[in-house]
Scaffold this active site. Structure first.
Site, PDB file in Angstrom:
ATOM      1  N   GLU A 232       3.842  -4.727  12.402  1.00  0.00           N
ATOM      2  CA  GLU A 232       2.900  -3.634  12.090  1.00  0.00           C
ATOM      3  C   GLU A 232       1.768  -4.265  11.287  1.00  0.00           C
ATOM      4  OE1 GLU A 232       3.016  -0.644  13.148  1.00  0.00           O
ATOM      5  OE2 GLU A 232       5.083  -0.309  13.752  1.00  0.00           O
TER       6      GLU A 232
ATOM      7  N   CYS B  90      -3.407   1.113   6.871  1.00  0.00           N
ATOM      8  CA  CYS B  90      -3.714   0.357   8.091  1.00  0.00           C
ATOM      9  C   CYS B  90      -4.514   1.205   9.072  1.00  0.00           C
ATOM     10  CB  CYS B  90      -2.429  -0.113   8.733  1.00  0.00           C
ATOM     11  SG  CYS B  90      -1.279   1.244   8.955  1.00  0.00           S
TER      12      CYS B  90
ATOM     13  N   GLU C 187       7.576   1.751  14.870  1.00  0.00           N
ATOM     14  CA  GLU C 187       8.327   2.448  13.838  1.00  0.00           C
ATOM     15  C   GLU C 187       8.484   3.885  14.310  1.00  0.00           C
ATOM     16  OE1 GLU C 187       5.924   1.993  10.330  1.00  0.00           O
ATOM     17  OE2 GLU C 187       6.999   0.203   9.708  1.00  0.00           O
TER      18      GLU C 187
ATOM     19  N   ASN D 217       0.806  -1.234   0.000  1.00  0.00           N
ATOM     20  CA  ASN D 217       0.000   0.000   0.000  1.00  0.00           C
ATOM     21  C   ASN D 217       0.832   1.274   0.000  1.00  0.00           C
ATOM     22  OD1 ASN D 217       0.618  -0.661   2.682  1.00  0.00           O
ATOM     23  ND2 ASN D 217      -1.142   0.457   3.464  1.00  0.00           N
TER      24      ASN D 217
HETATM   25  P1  NAD Z   1       0.276  -9.337   3.534  1.00  0.00           P
HETATM   26  O1  NAD Z   1       0.236  -9.813   4.938  1.00  0.00           O
HETATM   27  O2  NAD Z   1      -0.450 -10.117   2.513  1.00  0.00           O
HETATM   28  O3  NAD Z   1       1.795  -9.244   3.005  1.00  0.00           O
HETATM   29  C1  NAD Z   1       2.786  -8.458   3.668  1.00  0.00           C
HETATM   30  C2  NAD Z   1       4.159  -8.998   3.278  1.00  0.00           C
HETATM   31  O4  NAD Z   1       4.383 -10.259   3.916  1.00  0.00           O
HETATM   32  C3  NAD Z   1       4.298  -9.270   1.772  1.00  0.00           C
HETATM   33  O5  NAD Z   1       5.616  -8.956   1.373  1.00  0.00           O
HETATM   34  C4  NAD Z   1       4.028 -10.764   1.679  1.00  0.00           C
HETATM   35  O6  NAD Z   1       4.562 -11.398   0.541  1.00  0.00           O
HETATM   36  C5  NAD Z   1       4.709 -11.255   2.946  1.00  0.00           C
HETATM   37  N1  NAD Z   1       4.211 -12.552   3.426  1.00  0.00           N
HETATM   38  C6  NAD Z   1       2.964 -13.053   3.329  1.00  0.00           C
HETATM   39  N2  NAD Z   1       2.902 -14.263   3.949  1.00  0.00           N
HETATM   40  C7  NAD Z   1       4.143 -14.506   4.456  1.00  0.00           C
HETATM   41  C8  NAD Z   1       4.716 -15.575   5.215  1.00  0.00           C
HETATM   42  N3  NAD Z   1       4.005 -16.642   5.572  1.00  0.00           N
HETATM   43  N4  NAD Z   1       6.013 -15.478   5.581  1.00  0.00           N
HETATM   44  C9  NAD Z   1       6.747 -14.394   5.257  1.00  0.00           C
HETATM   45  N5  NAD Z   1       6.261 -13.348   4.512  1.00  0.00           N
HETATM   46  C10 NAD Z   1       4.968 -13.415   4.130  1.00  0.00           C
HETATM   47  O7  NAD Z   1      -0.236  -7.831   3.589  1.00  0.00           O
HETATM   48  P2  NAD Z   1      -0.571  -6.855   2.372  1.00  0.00           P
HETATM   49  O8  NAD Z   1      -1.828  -7.305   1.724  1.00  0.00           O
HETATM   50  O9  NAD Z   1       0.634  -6.651   1.512  1.00  0.00           O
HETATM   51  O10 NAD Z   1      -0.828  -5.476   3.167  1.00  0.00           O
HETATM   52  C11 NAD Z   1      -2.062  -5.152   3.718  1.00  0.00           C
HETATM   53  C12 NAD Z   1      -2.077  -5.371   5.218  1.00  0.00           C
HETATM   54  O11 NAD Z   1      -1.004  -4.671   5.817  1.00  0.00           O
HETATM   55  C13 NAD Z   1      -3.342  -4.834   5.853  1.00  0.00           C
HETATM   56  O12 NAD Z   1      -3.840  -5.745   6.806  1.00  0.00           O
HETATM   57  C14 NAD Z   1      -2.866  -3.551   6.525  1.00  0.00           C
HETATM   58  O13 NAD Z   1      -3.656  -3.143   7.626  1.00  0.00           O
HETATM   59  C15 NAD Z   1      -1.479  -3.915   6.921  1.00  0.00           C
HETATM   60  N6  NAD Z   1      -0.668  -2.700   7.100  1.00  0.00           N
HETATM   61  C16 NAD Z   1      -0.279  -2.354   8.368  1.00  0.00           C
HETATM   62  C17 NAD Z   1       0.446  -1.171   8.576  1.00  0.00           C
HETATM   63  C18 NAD Z   1       0.873  -0.744   9.976  1.00  0.00           C
HETATM   64  O14 NAD Z   1       1.642   0.210  10.090  1.00  0.00           O
HETATM   65  N7  NAD Z   1       0.397  -1.397  11.027  1.00  0.00           N
HETATM   66  C19 NAD Z   1       0.761  -0.364   7.480  1.00  0.00           C
HETATM   67  C20 NAD Z   1       0.352  -0.765   6.209  1.00  0.00           C
HETATM   68  C21 NAD Z   1      -0.352  -1.930   6.024  1.00  0.00           C
END
Ligand code: NAD
Length: 504
Positions: A257, A291, A470, A160
């Site tokens: 996060e 998020c 962060e 995102n």
């Molecule tokens: P996601 O969990 O699908 O993927 C995040 C990253 O983790 C990607 O690089 C993905 O390939 C990797 N990944 C997925 N499964 C894994 C595993 N089993 N082992 C290691 N790596 C793995 O998330 P997304 O769809 O890319 O992002 C959206 C989510 O992120 C939403 O839930 C959002 O709320 C959250 N988010 C949180 C923050 C925060 O600051 N808290 C900020 C932005 C987004």
């Protein structure tokens, strides 16, 4: 003069993986297709790194660590400032790349990119000011503390804000003296590759910044690599549970996060015009894909009708379309999967009895955007706290509004559910706003604003939104270990097994 960003702005460019200061051929022919969400066309491909690619990326980071960690923080800061300058010079092109791959409007990406160098400058600066302590302690000893980096670290990032979230993590990790292996989201992997190449151009040692592209399996391989000493993930809660479990097995520290379902509390004394403008931004910037997107509005019943009508009218007036056009206010969501999830949550909200007050018609866009993953800003009112839309993260431009009668009910509604990340409170009564800020569950609370983020402003959640921080000193110190060195200054020596009685 063309550079690496120009190259990656061309469709179909795949230069391979980036580690050890250069592009490398992957071990297999597996690739991942990267879409332009505005047109649903494939924009480019990237390699899907396997376990052996990941191992090579991690050993490049180890070689880089042997050089980078030995530099004085003042010299590391010099390199990092050069990196910040190179990023700054490339902001217009980086904004184009981010918009192409994420669908975020160019106006948003220009504004966001302009602030990226600040994170690198900030962490380079505070790392120079990190000082240990020394204490004279009982029995004739001086204890001293030193901060040391951890080694190669894994940065797992979402799609995102591909650059913003990566730079928040990378700036802290590098300033602390670590080297990074980045596993960017498979949906938006281009700008992290480009940033790694720019870091090398800035003179950071080979292996300081490495990128292995791929999906969850590549991420899991990276988290399992023996020479990874910290894992920093931004992603969904389900991913967080898996990665934290893997890190737990290996006793590696992590920052998590994760997701959220940010409440927005609008009090009866709020400045209504400011609250509508500010919460519209909270809900729909980034097409509701942050998020901390304002997702469930909790509005005092004395202003409920005026507020809901005002917000719905503004939501329906948001211009959606080509994200590259200056006048576009909202682009598509990231993927077909995401578009379908929004559609099914909208259908279930209606079936649950919520009342839709904005976003009724489908977007009417001309080719090629008619195929894009667009979702209109959608507002439901009269949503009850047991409904899915009140509890579950949509990660798209679909929001709920619920009325409340008194502060006790507002807090109960805000604290419903399992997340604890962002909260915003809108009130002109300072005492009330502070009182509510103390009662809400969340890691970041905004009073009369939303989304504001700064390198000095600590960021992170609790419960299902994760843990760790962060930004700020907390982020820098998380990437270090504090070593205690105890020096004997007492005269003579002790001989316990010949009868000395000093102990401890
Ligand atoms: P996601 O969990 O699908 O993927 C995040 C990253 O983790 C990607 O690089 C993905 O390939 C990797 N990944 C997925 N499964 C894994 C595993 N089993 N082992 C290691 N790596 C793995 O998330 P997304 O769809 O890319 O992002 C959206 C989510 O992120 C939403 O839930 C959002 O709320 C959250 N988010 C949180 C923050 C925060 O600051 N808290 C900020 C932005 C987004």
């Amino acid at each position: 003069m063309t550079n690496i960003v120009d190259e990656y702005l061309k469709p179909g460019v795949n230069k391979g993986l980036f580690y050890g200061g250069t592009f490398r051929s992957p071990a297999s022919d597996d690739i991942i297709e990267v879409y332009n969400p505005a047109t649903a066309e494939v924009f480019t491909t990237v390699p899907c790194a396997n376990v052996s690619d990941v191992a090579r990326g991690v050993s490049a980071a180890r070689a880089g660590f042997d050089e980078w960690s030995q530099l004085d923080p003042i010299d590391r800061a010099r390199h990092l400032r050069r990196f910040a300058v190179i990023i700054e010079q490339n902001i217009p092109k980086l904004a184009l790349l981010e918009t192409t791959v994420t669908g975020r409007s160019i106006r948003e990406m220009r504004a966001q990119m302009a602030r990226i160098p600040e994170w690198i400058e900030y962490f380079a600066g505070i790392a120079m000011g990190l000082e240990g302590e020394s204490n004279l302690v009982k029995g004739g000893y001086v204890t001293m503390t030193h901060y040391e980096p951890l080694g190669p670290v894994a940065l797992l990032t979402p799609w995102n804000h591909p650059i913003l979230i990566l730079v928040k993590k990378m700036a802290a990790a590098l300033a602390a003296g670590n080297t990074c292996v980045i596993k960017p989201s498979e949906l938006a992997p281009c700008s992290p590759i480009v940033l790694a190449a720019l870091a090398t151009e800035a003179g950071l040692p080979d292996g300081a910044v490495n990128v292995v592209t791929g999906g969850p399996q590549t991420g899991a391989a990276l988290c399992g690599a023996e020479d990874i000493h910290y894992i920093d993930l931004t992603g969904g809660t389900a991913t967080g549970r898996k990665v934290a479990a893997q890190a737990g097995q290996r006793l590696i520290r992590t920052t998590m996060e994760l997701g959220g379902k940010t409440p927005i509390v609008v009090c009866e004394d709020a400045d209504l015009e400011a609250a509508i403008a500010g919460t519209l931004f909270a809900a729909f910037v980034a097409s509701g894909q942050t998020c901390v997107s304002g997702a469930r509005f909790i509005v005092h019943d004395s202003i409920y009708d005026r507020f809901t009508k005002g917000l719905a009218a503004r939501a329906d007036a948001i211009t959606i379309g080509d994200p590259m056009a200056d006048e576009t206010q909202m682009g598509p969501v990231i993927s077909k999967t995401s578009q379908d999830r929004c559609a099914s949550m909208i259908a279930r909200a209606k079936a649950d009895g919520a009342v839709q007050i904005a976003g009724h018609s489908d977007p009417d866009l001309k080719a090629p955007f008619d195929k894009g993953f667009y979702v209109r800003p959608t507002v439901f009112k009269d949503v009850s706290p047991d409904q899915e839309l009140f509890l579950e993260e949509v990660f798209g431009p679909v929001i709920s509004i619920t009325p409340y009668k008194d502060e006790e009910e507002a807090l109960a509604l805000a604290n419903t559910g399992t997340f604890g990340l962002g909260v915003s409170i809108w009130s002109r009564d300072i005492a009330r706003a502070h009182r509510l800020s103390l009662g809400v569950r969340g890691g970041v609370v905004w009073l009369n604003d939303h989304h504001r983020n700064d390198p000095r402003s600590v960021w992170g959640g609790l419960r299902d939104s994760g843990f760790g921080k962060e930004n700020g000193w907390d982020a820098l110190k998380a990437y270090m270990t504090k070593k205690s060195v105890v020096v004997r200054t007492a005269p003579g020596h002790d001989d316990w097994f010949a009868g000395s009685t000093r102990y401890g």
